[in-house]
Design an enzyme around this catalytic site. Structure first.
Site: not given
Ligand code: 7TS
Length: 414
Positions: A123, A204, A207, A230, A370
């Site tokens: 991501h 990371d 997920q 999430k 992303c």
């Molecule tokens: N890493 C992964 C694997 C992600 O799926 C996401 C967000 C992030 C980092 C960033 O997380 P945040 O909470 O800091 O924004 N993924 C997604 C997605 O798949 N669609 O919208 C956000």
């Protein structure tokens, strides 16, 4: 005992609504998940009874708020099996956690000739912060390739071995579960190999954290980042786990109140972790919400949640693969897959698919997720993604497939 997933939907008030005249089928969980009543109640309780700033007050409300905030840290320590709560820093989410490490550790440590290794399936959140710090320090960023024209082969582990063998690798930053492919990466193996080569690891966990048991010590990682939103918790709260000895020497990312031991006009000294990395008023309420979410998830059972989502993803994979002109990314039939399916139809743009599905009450996501460089490599402008969580059911998969059939008919794809 296997939990009864068919009734969990009732714990999530937002799911009790119609969209476009249809009962809502929410399949955008990789972007964000919904919150159970227990989390909403914990937030309301905090604001109604305890709301106050933490760590600074000697009055009853401030002490209750501080206790609640620190109890959330203890709960998080157990949730990921960190060895002590000083290893758990609250951030606003995965993105902030990765940036904290890139700037707090990377900026001081990296130098020209050093290598940071990422993967091609990262991501942007676990890629761009490394690009920035490599630009700042003169270090080089390299990528472990993904294998297969639909990335069905996962990471090229032989290429990873070669990257490590070439030397100077200081850190390996990789996603535990891909938000675009549904691939589950061999985190323990990747960490062990990095360690043997003298490199640190940044996982990371955006997920994975709310979807399976996570044991950072067994995984052998140095840093692990995740987002509350999430995993059934509020937005705006996340976690950085970092091994104590690294956290003790890492520079603060942001300066301000709460993170200092002494301040002089000429300069300041920092508190140890976690305060060092939590400048300013922290997100007390949402940390307390995160605590409630962890309790809720563990009352269902994270391994069971992960299995349930993977079963739904397998059902969706099998039914969708029967549709004409479809290309499904990530692990092939029967291969281990996390709870999401990302796909593209020949000749129909993902944004059209998502817009039409919305008319059927089915919430999907369309775009590059992303993961722009990966999309480019796979020759796709975008995909449609269905991602599952504990409150989804096989009936939701049926609704997804029926909606896709309707859309293909509308666009004349036979
Ligand atoms: N890493 C992964 C694997 C992600 O799926 C996401 C967000 C992030 C980092 C960033 O997380 P945040 O909470 O800091 O924004 N993924 C997604 C997605 O798949 N669609 O919208 C956000």
């Amino acid at each position: 005992m296997t939990p009864d997933f068919s009734n969990l939907r009732l714990d999530f008030p937002v799911l009790d609504q119609h969209v476009g005249g249809h009962p809502l089928v929410y399949l955008d969980n990789a972007a964000t998940t919904h919150k159970p009543r227990a989390v909403i109640d914990a937030l309301a309780r905090f604001y109604e009874r305890d709301n106050s700033n933490v760590h600074r007050g000697l009055h009853a409300l401030s002490m209750r708020a501080t206790d609640g905030y620190e109890a959330a840290r203890e709960r998080t320590t157990k949730f990921i099996n960190a060895s002590e709560s000083a290893e758990v820093v609250f951030t606003s989410g995965t993105t902030a956690s990765v940036n904290l490490v890139a700037q707090g550790w990377g900026r001081d440590t990296l130098k020209p000739g050093d290598v940071v290794v990422c993967t091609e399936m990262e991501h942007h959140s676990n890629m761009v912060p490394w690009q920035i710090v490599c630009q700042q320090t003169g270090a080089t960023l390299r990528y472990i390739p993904v294998l297969g024209e639909n990335a069905e082969g996962g990471l090229d582990m032989a290429a990873y071995d070669e990257l490590l063998l070439a030397g100077n690798v200081k850190l390996v930053a990789f996603t535990h579960i891909s938000n675009t492919l549904g691939t589950i990466n061999p985190a323990t193996e990747i960490c062990a190999k990095a360690k043997a080569a003298g490199a640190l690891t940044m996982v990371d966990g955006a997920q994975s954290a709310g979807h399976e048991n996570v044991d950072v010590q067994a995984m052998g990682c140095d840093f692990y980042a995740f987002s509350g939103h999430k995993m059934a918790a509020p937005t705006g709260i996340g976690v950085l786990y970092g091994r104590r000895e690294l956290m003790d020497v890492m520079s603060p990312w942001q300066g301000g109140g709460g993170m200092i031991s002494t301040v002089e006009y000429e300069g300041s000294k920092w508190k140890p972790s976690p305060e060092r990395f939590e400048a300013g008023t922290p997100n007390v309420a949402d940390a307390i919400g995160l605590h409630a979410a962890m309790d809720y998830l563990d009352s269902v059972g994270r391994p069971a949640i992960g299995r349930h989502e993977s079963e739904l993803a397998a059902l969706a994979y099998d039914a969708l693969s029967e549709l004409p002109g479809i290309r499904i990314l990530g692990p092939g039939k029967g291969q281990p897959r996390a709870g999401l399916v990302s796909f593209a139809f020949e000749g129909v743009h993902a944004h059209d698919v998502v817009t039409f599905a919305d008319q059927d009450g089915v919430a999907l996501r369309g775009g590059h997720h992303c993961n722009q460089p990966l999309m480019r490599k796979l020759g796709l402008p975008s995909t449609t993604r269905a991602s599952f969580y504990l409150y989804n059911t096989p009936a939701d998969v049926d609704a997804l497939v029926a909606s896709m059939q309707r859309i293909l008919k509308f666009f004349g794809v036979e």
